[in-house]
Design an enzyme around this catalytic site. Structure first.
Site, PDB file in Angstrom:
ATOM      1  N   TRP A 100      -1.336   5.100  -4.530  1.00 18.77           N
ATOM      2  CA  TRP A 100      -1.946   4.057  -5.385  1.00 18.77           C
ATOM      3  C   TRP A 100      -2.119   4.527  -6.815  1.00 18.77           C
ATOM      4  O   TRP A 100      -2.019   3.733  -7.751  1.00 18.77           O
ATOM      5  CB  TRP A 100      -3.260   3.558  -4.788  1.00 18.77           C
ATOM      6  CG  TRP A 100      -3.026   2.674  -3.592  1.00 18.77           C
ATOM      7  CD1 TRP A 100      -3.406   2.904  -2.311  1.00 18.77           C
ATOM      8  CD2 TRP A 100      -2.323   1.409  -3.579  1.00 18.77           C
ATOM      9  NE1 TRP A 100      -2.982   1.882  -1.492  1.00 18.77           N
ATOM     10  CE2 TRP A 100      -2.312   0.947  -2.241  1.00 18.77           C
ATOM     11  CE3 TRP A 100      -1.686   0.646  -4.545  1.00 18.77           C
ATOM     12  CZ2 TRP A 100      -1.712  -0.247  -1.860  1.00 18.77           C
ATOM     13  CZ3 TRP A 100      -1.082  -0.554  -4.173  1.00 18.77           C
ATOM     14  CH2 TRP A 100      -1.101  -0.987  -2.846  1.00 18.77           C
ATOM     15  N   ASP A 160     -10.494   3.801  -9.431  1.00 16.80           N
ATOM     16  CA  ASP A 160     -10.100   2.822  -8.411  1.00 16.80           C
ATOM     17  C   ASP A 160     -10.755   3.245  -7.101  1.00 16.80           C
ATOM     18  O   ASP A 160     -10.379   4.255  -6.514  1.00 16.80           O
ATOM     19  CB  ASP A 160      -8.565   2.812  -8.281  1.00 16.80           C
ATOM     20  CG  ASP A 160      -8.073   1.915  -7.146  1.00 16.80           C
ATOM     21  OD1 ASP A 160      -8.905   1.278  -6.460  1.00 16.80           O
ATOM     22  OD2 ASP A 160      -6.842   1.860  -6.939  1.00 16.80           O
ATOM     23  N   LYS A 184     -10.910  -4.146   1.751  1.00 17.35           N
ATOM     24  CA  LYS A 184     -10.977  -2.915   2.535  1.00 17.35           C
ATOM     25  C   LYS A 184     -12.368  -2.793   3.167  1.00 17.35           C
ATOM     26  O   LYS A 184     -12.508  -2.851   4.364  1.00 17.35           O
ATOM     27  CB  LYS A 184     -10.654  -1.694   1.674  1.00 17.35           C
ATOM     28  CG  LYS A 184      -9.363  -1.828   0.841  1.00 17.35           C
ATOM     29  CD  LYS A 184      -8.092  -1.721   1.671  1.00 17.35           C
ATOM     30  CE  LYS A 184      -6.821  -2.181   0.972  1.00 17.35           C
ATOM     31  NZ  LYS A 184      -6.434  -1.485  -0.232  1.00 17.35           N
TER      32      LYS A 184
END
Ligand SMILES: *Cc1c(COP(=O)(O)O)cnc(C)c1O
Length: 349
Positions: A100, A160, A184
């Site tokens: 990511w 993040d 999530k």
């Protein structure tokens, strides 16, 4: 029929939340309206907006110097929003910790010059004053790696936290901007939480920013610049209220640590399964592990599927197995998974 869902995202939510949401769709709080079809300008929706913000302030003891923005288009939109909004001199430092982070770097390069450092848990000691910000990814969802240490820097620090947000307490004051997609740990896809220092918003110099990605425009509109994903917002309100009811983030963190310890212990004791992440950086959220061959991996995934276990194939880019133990996963579910793993190992010894 599936009994256990360890999907990496969208993650499963507690049954009680699905039920509450179903009721809201059919008849929202006895108004005769569906959650899916009243105005986002209605007082009913302002209440959801306000409650989300109150819950986040309660859970995180968030200082007034931070703004809460609820943004559209997933965490991936923040890969662009961060450089577009925070660009000042035109150069930023990114830590490349995995999948990511690499995706964020690729996107950022469209808008700003990017320097990178490889790895996790880097102490940022060579601070160059003209970096507009330093960026890292706390939990690498695909690689199963987590940072334990917050980088020390005087520059704006951006993180993040999509796959670790609200899985444990956070010292928000160490950060200038934290963002997390909801699907999530805290709800459904369609909304991304951005916690940002008000001073950082005031300091934004860029003018050519799409309004839906603009921190200033979103702040001015109280996150209602345009029609948001109302269903995702309502889900998040319920999840946050539930986290408070459970006793807050200390309690949640303890539960998550117990779940992860159980699964890592089972992997470490096994002759068949192995995890290659250094002990210090093992993610409690996304636990990746390998079997000795692709053939055995496929066999295990089929076996687990036949036992009602959903969502544990590793990401298509890395293969192997990945079990996601987000907040909504109960300890009991991990025990059941471990017994499926042990049974497979016995059958294949
Ligand atoms: C899932 C994830 C993303 C991407 O989220 P989208 O909402 O699909 O854009 C970004 N970063 C991390 C750490 C993630 O886990």
């Amino acid at each position: 029929m599936y009994q256990l869902n360890f999907c990496a995202g969208p993650a499963s939510l507690p049954e009680s939340i699905y039920q509450a949401l179903s009721q809201m769709v059919l008849n929202y709080h006895n108004t005769g309206l569906s959650l899916l079809s009243f105005s986002h300008r209605d007082q009913l929706f302002a209440e959801i907006n306000n409650k989300i913000k109150q819950h986040l302030r309660t859970l995180l003891a968030l200082p007034e110097s931070y703004e809460i923005l609820l943004m559209p288009a997933g965490a991936s939109a923040q890969f662009a929003a961060v450089p577009i909004n925070l660009k000042q001199n035109g150069r930023a430092l990114y830590i490349n910790s995995g999948y990511w982070a690499a995706a964020a770097i690729k996107e950022a390069k469209k808008f700003i010059e990017v320097d990178t450092i490889e790895g996790v848990d880097n102490v940022i000691d060579h601070i160059v004053d003209d970096y507009d910000y330093i960026y890292y990814t706390e939990n690498e969802t695909i690689d199963g790696v987590i940072w334990q240490k917050i980088p020390e820097t005087n520059l704006p620090l951006v993180c993040d936290m999509s796959s670790s947000f609200l899985s444990k307490p956070i010292d928000v004051t160490k950060f200038d901007l934290i963002y997390a997609g909801a699907q999530k740990n805290i709800g459904l896809p369609g909304v991304t939480v951005v916690l940002i220092k008000k001073a950082l918003i005031e300091n934004i110099k860029q003018k050519a920013i799409p309004a839906v990605l603009s921190y200033q425009a979103m702040q001015q509109a109280d996150s209602l610049y345009n029609t948001p994903d109302m269903f995702a917002w309502a889900a998040m309100e319920l999840v946050l209220a539930d986290l408070i009811k459970q006793g807050g983030l200390d309690v949640v963190a303890e539960k998550n640590a117990r779940k992860a310890a159980l699964l890592y212990e089972a992997i470490d004791q096994s002759k068949l399964f192995s995890n290659k992440v250094s002990l210090h950086n093992r993610s409690p959220m996304n636990i990746v592990f390998q079997l000795p061959s692709d053939e055995l991996t496929a066999k295990f995934l089929n076996f687990a599927d036949s036992q009602g276990v959903y969502g544990i194939a590793g990401h298509r880019s890395v293969g192997g197995v990945r079990v996601s133990l987000y907040n909504a996963i109960e300890f009991k579910a991990v025990e059941q998974l471990v017994s499926v793993m042990r049974e497979f190992e016995t059958l294949n010894a």
